[in-house]
Enzyme design. Structure first.
Site, PDB file in Angstrom:
ATOM      1  N   GLY A  14     -15.155  33.197  11.543  1.00 18.28           N
ATOM      2  CA  GLY A  14     -16.417  32.842  10.893  1.00 18.28           C
ATOM      3  C   GLY A  14     -17.485  33.864  11.220  1.00 18.28           C
ATOM      4  N   SER A  16     -18.759  36.436   9.652  1.00 18.00           N
ATOM      5  CA  SER A  16     -19.566  37.132   8.649  1.00 18.00           C
ATOM      6  C   SER A  16     -20.942  36.522   8.448  1.00 18.00           C
ATOM      7  CB  SER A  16     -18.824  37.164   7.301  1.00 18.00           C
ATOM      8  OG  SER A  16     -18.598  35.855   6.819  1.00 18.00           O
ATOM      9  N   GLY A  18     -23.916  33.075   9.939  1.00 21.34           N
ATOM     10  CA  GLY A  18     -24.177  31.877  10.727  1.00 21.34           C
ATOM     11  C   GLY A  18     -23.981  32.031  12.220  1.00 21.34           C
ATOM     12  N   ARG A  39     -12.756  35.794   5.714  1.00 20.85           N
ATOM     13  CA  ARG A  39     -11.906  36.053   4.546  1.00 20.85           C
ATOM     14  C   ARG A  39     -12.342  37.291   3.765  1.00 20.85           C
ATOM     15  NH1 ARG A  39     -12.333  30.262   4.023  1.00 20.85           N
ATOM     16  NH2 ARG A  39     -10.300  29.229   4.245  1.00 20.85           N
ATOM     17  N   SER A 142     -17.256  22.887  17.697  1.00 22.94           N
ATOM     18  CA  SER A 142     -17.095  21.580  17.063  1.00 22.94           C
ATOM     19  C   SER A 142     -18.407  21.227  16.362  1.00 22.94           C
ATOM     20  CB  SER A 142     -16.700  20.532  18.112  1.00 22.94           C
ATOM     21  OG  SER A 142     -16.507  19.270  17.529  1.00 22.94           O
ATOM     22  N   TYR A 156     -15.330  15.529   6.870  1.00 24.59           N
ATOM     23  CA  TYR A 156     -15.744  16.597   7.779  1.00 24.59           C
ATOM     24  C   TYR A 156     -15.539  16.232   9.249  1.00 24.59           C
ATOM     25  CZ  TYR A 156     -19.047  19.595  10.374  1.00 24.59           C
ATOM     26  OH  TYR A 156     -19.636  20.452  11.273  1.00 24.59           O
ATOM     27  N   LYS A 160     -13.601  17.787  13.236  1.00 20.56           N
ATOM     28  CA  LYS A 160     -14.404  18.142  14.403  1.00 20.56           C
ATOM     29  C   LYS A 160     -14.078  17.254  15.598  1.00 20.56           C
ATOM     30  CE  LYS A 160     -16.657  21.587  12.620  1.00 20.56           C
ATOM     31  NZ  LYS A 160     -16.468  22.958  13.143  1.00 20.56           N
TER      32      LYS A 160
END
Length: 274
Positions: A14, A16, A18, A39, A142, A156, A160
């Site tokens: 993740g 790329s 945030g 991705r 998480s 969702y 988590k």
């Protein structure tokens, strides 16, 4: 990119945008060589550019689909071949599509479990055998939604919750291997994903989520990295989430009652407006 002797290597999924990208910046300032996984190569290149020219030489990009175990294995093998080590793995890749249970199809449940839980599992399974050779840190990301059932997060939150359970077991099993495991529970974080999520939240989810507050990705990342460096296992980054981490079992019945009241009120509003 050849290995640099004595330089620690961090791998971040993740990466790329945030929280993942913000964690990369934190570790770069600490002298790490950072490998970003995501991705889309174009987004990865934009992310590296956004980190600034001072860090460009210390950032490596590997397009990776965490939903695919073979892609994760290939990424870790590439890192190992080039650097010979992984000192910190951060699993930050995740997706969220809120919605009331009766409005969501099975595909939404499968997609979120696949990325949020199995995407975490795939990377840890690939990286842990490498990390046991030198030790290191694994930090799973998480969510505050992993402590209590929140209406609107039926697709969702289960993933988590599962990440939280995985972290508790990994902590026990990997400690003898010299691997320090931690799990972060960020609150709502100002990211492109949150902007999309807010537009799709059911009214009850919106009302509940607003009470927990919002943090910037930089604040969350600094909290994750600095607390993990102390060896802490549970990484809570705000007062409300810290409260849930400690008292969720006691608070759970009250929280469920509060949500029932909200659902009832919202139901009456729909009935009166129809």
């Amino acid at each position: 990119m050849p290995a640099t002797p004595g330089v620690k290597v961090a791998v971040i999924s993740g990466g790329s945008s945030g929280i993942g990208l913000a964690c990369a910046h934190c570790l770069l300032t600490r002298g790490y060589q950072v490998v970003l996984l995501a991705r889309d190569m174009d987004r990865l290149q934009d992310a590296r550019a956004g980190l600034g020219p001072d860090f460009a030489a210390s950032v490596e990009l590997i397009p990776t689909d965490v939903d695919d175990p073979a892609s994760c294995q290939a990424a870790i093998e590439t890192v190992t071949h080039r650097h010979g080590r992984i000192d910190w793995l951060i699993t930050s890749a995740g997706i969220v599509e809120p919605g009331m249970f009766l409005d969501l199809d099975l595909a939404a449940h499968r997609a979120q479990m696949q990325t949020n839980y199995f995407g975490t599992l795939h990377l840890v399974q690939a990286a842990a055998p490498v990390m046991r050779q030198t030790g290191g840190r694994i930090t799973l990301v998480s969510s505050g939604a992993a402590f209590l059932g929140i209406a609107g997060y039926s697709a969702y939150a289960p993933g988590k919750f599962a990440v939280r359970a995985l972290a508790e077991i990994l902590r026990l099993e990997l400690e003898p291997e010299g691997i320090v495991v931690s799990v972060a529970f960020p609150p709502d974080t100002e990211t492109p994903q949150l902007e999309r999520e807010r537009r799709n939240r059911p009214p009850v989810t919106r009302l509940v989520s607003e009470k927990a507050g919002v943090m910037t990705a930089k604040q969350v990342a600094e909290g994750i990295i600095s607390r993990a460096e102390t060896g802490a296992f549970v990484l809570t980054l705000s007062g409300p989430i810290a409260f849930l981490a400690r008292f969720h079992s006691l608070y759970g019945p009250l929280f469920a009652w509060q949500q029932r009241r909200l659902l009832k009120r919202l139901g009456l509003q729909r009935a009166s407006s129809g």
